[in-house]
Design a protein around this motif. Structure first.
Motif, PDB file in Angstrom:
ATOM      1  N   UNK A 274       0.826  -1.212   0.000  1.00 34.17           N
ATOM      2  CA  UNK A 274       0.000   0.000   0.000  1.00 34.17           C
ATOM      3  C   UNK A 274       0.854   1.253   0.000  1.00 34.17           C
ATOM      4  N   UNK A 275       1.897   1.236   0.803  1.00 35.35           N
ATOM      5  CA  UNK A 275       2.756   2.416   0.901  1.00 35.35           C
ATOM      6  C   UNK A 275       3.551   2.607  -0.391  1.00 35.35           C
ATOM      7  N   UNK A 276       3.963   1.481  -1.006  1.00 37.06           N
ATOM      8  CA  UNK A 276       4.771   1.591  -2.224  1.00 37.06           C
ATOM      9  C   UNK A 276       3.933   1.895  -3.458  1.00 37.06           C
ATOM     10  N   UNK A 277       2.607   1.671  -3.367  1.00 35.31           N
ATOM     11  CA  UNK A 277       1.760   1.801  -4.560  1.00 35.31           C
ATOM     12  C   UNK A 277       1.908   3.138  -5.295  1.00 35.31           C
ATOM     13  N   UNK A 278       1.927   4.279  -4.595  1.00 31.28           N
ATOM     14  CA  UNK A 278       2.043   5.542  -5.335  1.00 31.28           C
ATOM     15  C   UNK A 278       3.345   5.678  -6.123  1.00 31.28           C
ATOM     16  N   UNK A 279       4.434   5.047  -5.688  1.00 30.90           N
ATOM     17  CA  UNK A 279       5.658   5.153  -6.484  1.00 30.90           C
ATOM     18  C   UNK A 279       5.854   3.954  -7.400  1.00 30.90           C
ATOM     19  N   UNK A 280       5.287   2.797  -7.047  1.00 25.72           N
ATOM     20  CA  UNK A 280       5.533   1.603  -7.861  1.00 25.72           C
ATOM     21  C   UNK A 280       4.493   1.448  -8.960  1.00 25.72           C
ATOM     22  N   UNK A 281       3.346   2.127  -8.842  1.00 23.03           N
ATOM     23  CA  UNK A 281       2.152   1.915  -9.661  1.00 23.03           C
ATOM     24  C   UNK A 281       1.656   0.481  -9.487  1.00 23.03           C
ATOM     25  N   UNK A 282       0.460   0.218  -9.967  1.00 28.59           N
ATOM     26  CA  UNK A 282      -0.227  -1.032  -9.652  1.00 28.59           C
ATOM     27  C   UNK A 282      -0.483  -1.794 -10.938  1.00 28.59           C
ATOM     28  N   UNK A 283       0.086  -2.992 -11.069  1.00 28.13           N
ATOM     29  CA  UNK A 283      -0.070  -3.722 -12.323  1.00 28.13           C
ATOM     30  C   UNK A 283      -0.018  -5.226 -12.080  1.00 28.13           C
ATOM     31  N   UNK A 284      -0.617  -6.008 -12.995  1.00 23.88           N
ATOM     32  CA  UNK A 284      -0.626  -7.463 -12.832  1.00 23.88           C
ATOM     33  C   UNK A 284       0.800  -8.008 -12.764  1.00 23.88           C
ATOM     34  N   UNK A 285       1.012  -9.013 -11.960  1.00 24.54           N
ATOM     35  CA  UNK A 285       2.326  -9.639 -11.896  1.00 24.54           C
ATOM     36  C   UNK A 285       3.341  -8.839 -11.110  1.00 24.54           C
ATOM     37  N   UNK A 286       2.914  -7.753 -10.461  1.00 23.89           N
ATOM     38  CA  UNK A 286       3.886  -6.908  -9.755  1.00 23.89           C
ATOM     39  C   UNK A 286       4.513  -7.651  -8.580  1.00 23.89           C
TER      40      UNK A 286
END
Lengths: 293, 388
Positions: free
Chosen positions: A213-225
């Motif tokens: 959740x914390x990393x989502x804004x910098x990592x973006x959210x995608x299948x297989x992440x």
């Protein structure tokens, strides 16, 4: 590379290292301390990232809360998820062989990926950082540094410190460490080891979900992440020494430095440098940097 | 009468050829769709299949008088299973035509098998230069693009804009390398220099170190090739690092295709090159978009167009040989001569069987890749290494 660039790269390395620790910390608990080879760790991370994306509008409309309210709801859900998973699946795995642990947790990856695909689709999503952390700081003459990345580093340091204190300075931590060394003995001393492990497992899942959740804004959210972070997480735990929180933190920082400067100075070999590092460290210290216990 | 008909059908099958008069009795044409139905590229596979089926449906379910039967295999975008999957379609299902796929590694394996067995293959996406380069064959076609094409077109555009020093950044894998190579070729021909070629291992998305390198190198502009989740993160990180306002970012079209919703405002104003754009305004495109939206209740994308055109290319060739696929040379000759009336704008097929097509310059405005103009007219991939 001039001095200013070098210093910025050091900052990048430190920040990436801390991010790695954050992502790997849940695995430190479940694999490092409980000894279960948990390939589904990446899935927990992925679940966290998708929670940050999908829960935000729901939480926003029911509680009127923003990013941090979502984070809170996410933690509650994650603890529940971890508790149920431990009860239904993992509690049967502690005494089994590693192969069976690998098979079952691999199965969980497939289940979680498919569920994600059914429920939320296969699109790529972005998550906005909370407004108060959305700004940037000037860095050098033309670059800026997102405040949110500094926030991640802060969260990570707090988490590292908290985990370290709980495991080395509290009674709970002592019981958990004793349980991982000798399950039967701890049980015969009158400690409910089953419940204890359920709690630790739930905590491990929660930490992985929070990391997502914390990393989502910098990592973006995608299948297989999840699969992309899984291997590096195992590298962190193995280099650091299985079961050592201090080791995991140090390993993350070393990997951050090697990866950052490797990408810049030796781009052809950047993909393997981390693994070369792991091989060298294991040759030098077969149990990793800090062996627990 | 019954006996007579049966004999005719048997003769038609045995001969493998059906004259137009006997079209009704011609055996069905088996089309093997080897596309991703699961994983990261699942949505792309679906779009390609729907585009393909739309064209077949528009022709009444028949191409050159032969009814079309589909056999599907999920390739999972997994190159290690690719050869098995192709062989399943060719040997077990006896397909007449192979259509696939999205992932370049899988497509290469398909091309290899197609080259060995002589089965007709139409590639509806994978851009690996080699498919219509060293791997080219009379029976292998592509309805999409080569990685070289959008890169080369952007090289021309940026040289014309007057940029002199450019830094490139991409993943260290075939598609990224090929795209940057195409870009470099045109950009240097136009008088520019590539100051630095940055890359990171696929599919890493920790860009911070390389962004710092870009800031230190202070180029006039940056050319990039990223796709999917990596493209989202790169565009956002580039903006967050404060580089977007000082060093303009340009890319191959995949940087902003299917990713705009996630990239948000950070993608606004970016220029990219691709063989398709939103609101092209061509009558052919408008008709296609309407038909697609009616059939599937969603808007088509570049992948749907590529699937649609794969079916058009098959129809063109089949028409010329009257449904008899054993006439491979005639089939290839007909497709090479044809003008494919694509929603992207009509295109022809090169000697090495890659589309010779207009590459468009697009700019992101309001979550759309709006057409700016033609970046490179009738651009043909050089087909390097193709000897047939």
């Amino acid at each position: 590379m001039d001095l200013a660039t070098f210093l910025i790269q050091c900052l990048n390395a430190l920040q990436y290292g801390l991010l790695l620790f954050l992502v790997a910390s849940g695995l430190t608990l479940i694999f490092g301390i409980m000894g279960v080879i948990n390939l589904a760790h990446g899935s927990f991370y992925m679940i966290g990232a998708y929670m940050a994306y999908a829960l935000a509008p729901i939480v926003g409309s029911t509680f009127g809360g923003g990013f941090f309210a979502t984070l809170g709801v996410g933690v509650v859900l994650a603890v529940l998820l971890g508790y149920v998973l431990e009860w239904a699946f993992f509690s049967f795995l502690y005494q089994r062989e590693h192969l069976q642990q690998v098979l079952m947790t691999y199965g969980l990856i497939l289940v979680f990926e498919e569920l994600r695909s059914l429920l939320l689709g296969d699109d790529v999503h972005g998550v906005k950082p909370p407004d108060i952390l959305a700004g940037t700081l000037p860095l050098g003459e033309m670059m800026t540094y997102p405040v949110y990345r500094l926030f991640i580093s802060g969260v990570c340091l707090l988490l590292a410190l908290g985990m370290y204190l709980v495991f080395t300075r509290t009674r709970l931590g002592m019981m958990i460490r004793a349980g991982s060394a000798n399950r039967e003995m701890v049980q015969s001393l009158g400690i409910d080891i089953k419940f204890l492990y359920r709690v630790v497992f739930a905590a491990g899942v929660a930490v992985a979900v929070v990391a997502g959740m914390v990393a989502a804004p910098v990592a973006s959210v995608y299948p297989g992440m999840g699969n992309t972070v899984l291997i590096i997480c195992f590298v962190v735990v193995v280099i650091g020494g299985i079961g050592s929180i201090r080791g995991a933190l140090l390993a993350s920082l070393v990997i951050g430095v090697v990866d950052t400067f490797g990408t810049v100075l030796l781009p052809q070999a950047a993909g393997v440098l981390v693994y070369v590092l792991m091989a060298l460290i294991l040759l030098w210290k077969p149990d990793g940097l800090f062996k627990a216990g | 009468m019954t006996l007579f008909r049966t004999t005719l059908v048997a003769a038609a099958i045995a001969g493998g050829a059906a004259s137009p008069a006997l079209a009704q009795t011609a055996p069905k044409l088996k089309v093997g769709l080897m596309l991703p139905a699961t994983g990261t590229f699942a949505a792309l596979g679906t779009a390609i299949e729907q585009g393909f089926r739309l064209y077949v449906a528009e022709q009444g379910g028949k191409l050159a008088g032969r009814e079309i039967e589909f056999v599907k295999v999920d390739d999972e975008s997994d190159p290690s299973k690719a050869t098995d999957n192709v062989n399943k379609l060719i040997k077990r299902d006896n397909v007449d035509v192979l259509v696939g796929t999205v992932h370049s590694g899988v497509a290469m394996a398909m091309a290899k098998v197609a080259k060995e067995t002589g089965t007709l293959l139409i590639v509806p996406n994978a851009g690996a230069d080699a498919v219509t380069g060293p791997m080219c064959a009379p029976n292998i076609f592509r309805s999409s693009f080569s990685n070289w094409q959008p890169g080369y077109a952007m090289g021309e555009v940026m040289a014309k804009k007057g940029y002199k020093r450019v830094v490139t950044i991409t993943w260290k894998y075939a598609a990224g390398d090929e795209s940057v190579r195409g870009f470099k070729e045109a950009f240097e021909k136009g008088g520019g220099t590539v100051a630095k070629e940055l890359s990171l291992p696929f599919p890493n998305v920790e860009f911070q170190a390389l962004l710092t390198e870009i800031a230190a190198a202070k180029p006039d502009a940056v050319y990039t090739f990223f796709a999917g989740g990596g493209a989202v993160k790169f565009v956002k990180d580039y903006a967050a690092a404060g580089l977007k306002k000082s060093i303009p970012l340009y890319g191959a079209g995949f940087l902003t295709d299917g990713t705009l919703e996630a990239q948000g405002a950070d993608a606004d104003g970016l220029f990219t090159t691709l063989h398709y754009a939103d609101s092209l305004g061509l009558p052919r495109d408008n008709a296609f978009r309407l038909a697609y939206a009616k059939s599937y209740k969603l808007q088509p994308d570049v992948y749907a167009v590529q699937g649609y055109d794969a079916a058009q290319m098959l129809a063109t060739g089949l028409g010329a040989v009257k449904g008899d696929l054993s006439k491979k040379a005639e089939f290839a000759a007909a497709v090479e001569k044809a003008r494919i009336d694509s929603p992207r704008g009509a295109f022809t097929i090169s000697k090495s069987h890659n589309p010779v097509q207009d590459i468009y310059l697009r700019q992101v405005t309001g979550k759309e890749n709006k057409l700016v103009g033609v970046a490179s007219k009738s651009l043909a991939d050089p087909g390097r290494g193709c000897r047939s």
